[in-house]
Design a protein around this motif. Structure first.
Motif, PDB file in Angstrom:
ATOM      1  N   GLU A  43       0.810  -1.213   0.000  1.00 18.97           N
ATOM      2  CA  GLU A  43       0.000   0.000   0.000  1.00 18.97           C
ATOM      3  C   GLU A  43       0.850   1.273   0.000  1.00 18.97           C
ATOM      4  N   GLY A  44       2.167   1.122   0.100  1.00 14.57           N
ATOM      5  CA  GLY A  44       3.064   2.269   0.064  1.00 14.57           C
ATOM      6  C   GLY A  44       3.006   3.151   1.298  1.00 14.57           C
ATOM      7  N   LYS A  45       2.721   2.573   2.434  1.00 16.75           N
ATOM      8  CA  LYS A  45       2.608   3.331   3.688  1.00 16.75           C
ATOM      9  C   LYS A  45       3.987   3.490   4.327  1.00 16.75           C
ATOM     10  N   VAL A  46       4.726   4.458   3.825  1.00 20.21           N
ATOM     11  CA  VAL A  46       6.102   4.687   4.265  1.00 20.21           C
ATOM     12  C   VAL A  46       6.185   4.985   5.751  1.00 20.21           C
ATOM     13  N   ALA A  47       5.208   5.665   6.284  1.00 19.01           N
ATOM     14  CA  ALA A  47       5.222   6.024   7.715  1.00 19.01           C
ATOM     15  C   ALA A  47       5.323   4.789   8.601  1.00 19.01           C
ATOM     16  N   ARG A  98       6.232   1.195  -5.760  1.00 17.93           N
ATOM     17  CA  ARG A  98       6.129   2.134  -4.635  1.00 17.93           C
ATOM     18  C   ARG A  98       7.440   2.901  -4.487  1.00 17.93           C
ATOM     19  N   LEU A  99       7.624   3.927  -5.326  1.00 17.48           N
ATOM     20  CA  LEU A  99       8.877   4.678  -5.372  1.00 17.48           C
ATOM     21  C   LEU A  99       9.244   5.279  -4.019  1.00 17.48           C
ATOM     22  N   ASN A 100       8.321   5.908  -3.344  1.00 22.68           N
ATOM     23  CA  ASN A 100       8.633   6.505  -2.040  1.00 22.68           C
ATOM     24  C   ASN A 100       9.092   5.449  -1.045  1.00 22.68           C
ATOM     25  N   TYR A 101       8.480   4.285  -1.094  1.00 19.15           N
ATOM     26  CA  TYR A 101       8.856   3.196  -0.188  1.00 19.15           C
ATOM     27  C   TYR A 101      10.247   2.684  -0.551  1.00 19.15           C
ATOM     28  N   VAL A 102      10.516   2.536  -1.844  1.00 22.56           N
ATOM     29  CA  VAL A 102      11.844   2.103  -2.301  1.00 22.56           C
ATOM     30  C   VAL A 102      12.904   3.056  -1.768  1.00 22.56           C
ATOM     31  N   GLU A 103      12.675   4.347  -1.930  1.00 17.19           N
ATOM     32  CA  GLU A 103      13.658   5.333  -1.482  1.00 17.19           C
ATOM     33  C   GLU A 103      13.846   5.283   0.030  1.00 17.19           C
ATOM     34  N   ILE A 138      14.813 -16.186  -3.911  1.00 17.46           N
ATOM     35  CA  ILE A 138      15.021 -17.620  -4.154  1.00 17.46           C
ATOM     36  C   ILE A 138      15.328 -17.922  -5.627  1.00 17.46           C
ATOM     37  N   LYS A 139      14.885 -17.039  -6.529  1.00 17.59           N
ATOM     38  CA  LYS A 139      15.146 -17.201  -7.969  1.00 17.59           C
ATOM     39  C   LYS A 139      16.431 -16.497  -8.401  1.00 17.59           C
ATOM     40  N   GLY A 140      17.131 -15.875  -7.465  1.00 18.81           N
ATOM     41  CA  GLY A 140      18.361 -15.157  -7.780  1.00 18.81           C
ATOM     42  C   GLY A 140      18.128 -13.747  -8.294  1.00 18.81           C
ATOM     43  N   GLU A 141      16.914 -13.228  -8.104  1.00 19.98           N
ATOM     44  CA  GLU A 141      16.573 -11.902  -8.609  1.00 19.98           C
ATOM     45  C   GLU A 141      16.814 -10.839  -7.545  1.00 19.98           C
ATOM     46  N   THR A 142      17.393  -9.729  -7.966  1.00 21.04           N
ATOM     47  CA  THR A 142      17.517  -8.566  -7.102  1.00 21.04           C
ATOM     48  C   THR A 142      16.255  -7.712  -7.270  1.00 21.04           C
ATOM     49  N   PRO A 143      16.073  -6.707  -6.420  1.00 20.86           N
ATOM     50  CA  PRO A 143      14.938  -5.805  -6.634  1.00 20.86           C
ATOM     51  C   PRO A 143      14.958  -5.155  -8.019  1.00 20.86           C
ATOM     52  N   LEU A 144      16.150  -4.885  -8.542  1.00 20.88           N
ATOM     53  CA  LEU A 144      16.267  -4.308  -9.887  1.00 20.88           C
ATOM     54  C   LEU A 144      15.679  -5.236 -10.946  1.00 20.88           C
ATOM     55  N   HIS A 145      15.969  -6.519 -10.843  1.00 18.55           N
ATOM     56  CA  HIS A 145      15.409  -7.487 -11.795  1.00 18.55           C
ATOM     57  C   HIS A 145      13.876  -7.440 -11.784  1.00 18.55           C
ATOM     58  N   ASN A 200      11.782 -12.744  -0.943  1.00 17.26           N
ATOM     59  CA  ASN A 200      11.758 -11.348  -1.346  1.00 17.26           C
ATOM     60  C   ASN A 200      11.850 -10.479  -0.103  1.00 17.26           C
ATOM     61  N   THR A 201      12.641  -9.420  -0.200  1.00 15.21           N
ATOM     62  CA  THR A 201      12.753  -8.450   0.880  1.00 15.21           C
ATOM     63  C   THR A 201      11.674  -7.383   0.695  1.00 15.21           C
ATOM     64  N   VAL A 202      11.596  -6.462   1.643  1.00 12.60           N
ATOM     65  CA  VAL A 202      10.649  -5.354   1.478  1.00 12.60           C
ATOM     66  C   VAL A 202      10.998  -4.534   0.246  1.00 12.60           C
ATOM     67  N   LEU A 203      12.274  -4.475  -0.103  1.00 12.11           N
ATOM     68  CA  LEU A 203      12.676  -3.728  -1.298  1.00 12.11           C
ATOM     69  C   LEU A 203      12.189  -4.423  -2.567  1.00 12.11           C
ATOM     70  N   HIS A 204      12.256  -5.738  -2.608  1.00 16.34           N
ATOM     71  CA  HIS A 204      11.703  -6.488  -3.746  1.00 16.34           C
ATOM     72  C   HIS A 204      10.212  -6.182  -3.911  1.00 16.34           C
ATOM     73  N   VAL A 205       9.488  -6.249  -2.810  1.00 16.15           N
ATOM     74  CA  VAL A 205       8.035  -6.050  -2.847  1.00 16.15           C
ATOM     75  C   VAL A 205       7.709  -4.622  -3.272  1.00 16.15           C
ATOM     76  N   ALA A 206       8.394  -3.643  -2.700  1.00 12.55           N
ATOM     77  CA  ALA A 206       8.154  -2.245  -3.064  1.00 12.55           C
ATOM     78  C   ALA A 206       8.465  -2.005  -4.541  1.00 12.55           C
TER      79      ALA A 206
END
Length: 94
Positions: free
Chosen positions: A11-15, A44-49, A64-71, A33-39
């Motif tokens: 939901e992008g709730k950065v707070a 969710r740009l604000n959450y990523v930042e 688990i698939k070897g993917e970074t958040p960038l992928h 997946n980490t929170v960064l993967h999910v964001a």
């Protein structure tokens, strides 16, 4: 990953991120997946930042698939997220 954390990322709730800053490294989905993967996946740009400020090491974490958040961001067509992740990676290099 705790359901309330996953929901706040989706939901992008950065707070709400502040409640979890101490455990961001350990919080994973069943696919690792980490929170960064999910964001990144949900655009969710604000959450990523915010996550990159709180825990920059997540930038290079692989699921688990070897993917970074960038992928994940690139695959899902999240151009703004891709740009933010690349810029942050460049900052970390210097």
């Amino acid at each position: 990953m705790k359901p309330n954390l996953y929901r706040s990322v989706m939901e992008g709730k950065v707070a709400e991120l502040g409640q979890h800053k101490d455990v961001l490294e350990e919080e994973l989905t069943p696919n690792h997946n980490t929170v960064l993967h999910v964001a990144a996946q949900f655009g969710r740009l604000n959450y990523v930042e915010a996550v990159l400020e709180a825990c920059p090491s997540l930038l290079c974490r692989r699921n688990i698939k070897g993917e970074t958040p960038l992928h994940m961001a690139a695959r899902d067509g999240q151009a703004e997220i891709v740009e933010a992740l690349i810029l942050r990676a460049k900052e970390l290099e210097t």
